[in-house]
Write an enzyme that holds these catalytic residues in place. Structure first.
Site, PDB file in Angstrom:
ATOM      1  N   ASP A  65       0.605  -1.827   0.297  1.00 28.76           N
ATOM      2  CA  ASP A  65       0.020   0.503   0.716  1.00 28.76           C
ATOM      3  C   ASP A  65       0.844   1.068   0.477  1.00 28.76           C
ATOM      4  O   ASP A  65       1.813   1.273   0.720  1.00 28.76           O
ATOM      5  CB  ASP A  65      -1.055   0.030   1.618  1.00 28.76           C
ATOM      6  CG  ASP A  65      -2.033  -0.375   1.195  1.00 28.76           C
ATOM      7  OD1 ASP A  65      -2.057  -1.069   0.167  1.00 28.76           O
ATOM      8  OD2 ASP A  65      -2.839  -0.573   1.762  1.00 28.76           O
ATOM      9  N   TYR A  67       2.341   4.921   1.403  1.00 26.70           N
ATOM     10  CA  TYR A  67       2.088   5.092   3.115  1.00 26.70           C
ATOM     11  C   TYR A  67       0.812   6.589   2.868  1.00 26.70           C
ATOM     12  O   TYR A  67       0.261   6.534   1.780  1.00 26.70           O
ATOM     13  CB  TYR A  67       3.264   5.938   2.852  1.00 26.70           C
ATOM     14  CG  TYR A  67       4.005   5.456   3.197  1.00 26.70           C
ATOM     15  CD1 TYR A  67       4.549   4.198   4.231  1.00 26.70           C
ATOM     16  CD2 TYR A  67       5.727   6.000   2.257  1.00 26.70           C
ATOM     17  CE1 TYR A  67       6.032   3.950   4.271  1.00 26.70           C
ATOM     18  CE2 TYR A  67       7.030   5.361   2.320  1.00 26.70           C
ATOM     19  CZ  TYR A  67       6.807   4.228   3.789  1.00 26.70           C
ATOM     20  OH  TYR A  67       8.456   3.471   2.972  1.00 26.70           O
ATOM     21  N   PHE A  78       7.702   2.562  -0.729  1.00 27.42           N
ATOM     22  CA  PHE A  78       9.160   2.519   0.133  1.00 27.42           C
ATOM     23  C   PHE A  78       9.859   3.940   0.444  1.00 27.42           C
ATOM     24  O   PHE A  78      10.310   4.072   1.552  1.00 27.42           O
ATOM     25  CB  PHE A  78      10.269   1.786  -0.271  1.00 27.42           C
ATOM     26  CG  PHE A  78       9.566  -0.174   0.793  1.00 27.42           C
ATOM     27  CD1 PHE A  78       9.468  -0.230   1.948  1.00 27.42           C
ATOM     28  CD2 PHE A  78       9.381  -1.070   0.195  1.00 27.42           C
ATOM     29  CE1 PHE A  78       8.640  -1.094   2.027  1.00 27.42           C
ATOM     30  CE2 PHE A  78       9.523  -2.277  -0.270  1.00 27.42           C
ATOM     31  CZ  PHE A  78       8.503  -2.187   1.136  1.00 27.42           C
ATOM     32  N   HIS A 187       9.861  -9.174   5.501  1.00 24.37           N
ATOM     33  CA  HIS A 187       8.960  -7.510   5.594  1.00 24.37           C
ATOM     34  C   HIS A 187      10.313  -6.601   6.088  1.00 24.37           C
ATOM     35  O   HIS A 187      11.346  -7.285   6.985  1.00 24.37           O
ATOM     36  CB  HIS A 187       7.943  -7.214   5.542  1.00 24.37           C
ATOM     37  CG  HIS A 187       7.441  -6.060   5.209  1.00 24.37           C
ATOM     38  ND1 HIS A 187       7.996  -4.711   5.877  1.00 24.37           N
ATOM     39  CD2 HIS A 187       7.305  -5.383   4.224  1.00 24.37           C
ATOM     40  CE1 HIS A 187       7.355  -3.439   5.095  1.00 24.37           C
ATOM     41  NE2 HIS A 187       6.780  -4.002   3.789  1.00 24.37           N
TER      42      HIS A 187
END
Length: 221
Positions: A65, A67, A78, A187
């Site tokens: 997704d 932020y 990211f 992750h």
């Protein structure tokens, strides 16, 4: 449907824009932007594609997704805009780069510098409602980004795919390992980074693979 997106991607994704799911998705997204605060800003929804044309792609980082906090998302997984505090996962990515390649921690979390070198930084879902993680999942974005991954998988060779976490690994299940390098680990989130993200050496492995195939390595600074 006329979608504003980089030319090489527009040609290859044109059929998607005419499909019923994408028409429904477009209406949903338009209504969301009218009724609430949605990230990223509308003009940056396809930023990952616009900054990394299909012919330039040499690596793909798959996120989930955007932020969902103010000022963070700008269309690259990211990545955050200049001057924005680094989210925890990005901090851990930079720590691994520092450990793996001996590079200093960067001053900016804006990863456009990677995209310009051919790193497609693609979230599975390209929009999100403010402070509501996952709010635009299962509306059609996943089908669209699956198609983009499929195009890279079938039409390119010797691409490095970074699949961090179970979600990205599931999305990348169909990638042809005989044509591409697939790098998997947990992750970089603080909840999991200590269980195998730190020390995965994905960045040096990526560059070694690219160089072995006559492709310029990525400057991960």
């Amino acid at each position: 449907m006329d979608v504003t997106i980089e030319a090489s991607w527009k040609i290859r994704l044109r059929e998607e824009f005419e499909k019923d799911y994408f028409v429904r998705l477009s209406e949903f997204v338009k209504n969301e932007y009218k009724s609430g605060v949605i990230y990223p800003p509308g003009g940056l929804i396809f930023n990952a594609f616009n900054l990394c044309s299909l012919d330039k792609v040499k690596a793909v980082i798959l996120g989930q997704d955007p932020y969902h906090g103010p000022g963070q998302a700008h269309g690259l997984c990211f990545s955050v805009r200049n001057g924005v505090d680094f989210p925890p996962s990005l901090v851990n990515i930079f720590k691994e780069i520092q450990s793996d390649l001996g590079l200093p921690l960067p001053a900016s979390g804006n990863l456009e510098r990677w995209a310009s070198q051919g790193v497609l930084m693609l979230n599975a879902t390209l929009t999100v409602r403010e402070h509501m993680a996952g709010s635009h999942q299962k509306k059609g974005w996943e089908e669209f980004t699956d198609r983009a991954v499929s195009i890279i998988n079938s039409e390119k060779q010797n691409i490095v795919f970074f699949l961090w976490g179970a979600y990205a690994q599931k999305k990348g299940e169909s990638i042809d390992r005989s044509r591409h390098l697939v790098l998997e680990s947990v992750h970089p989130s603080p909840l999991s980074a200590m269980r195998g993200f730190f020390g995965n050496k994905h960045f040096s492995k990526c560059n070694s693979y690219l160089q072995e195939h006559g492709i310029d390595p990525v400057d991960w600074r």
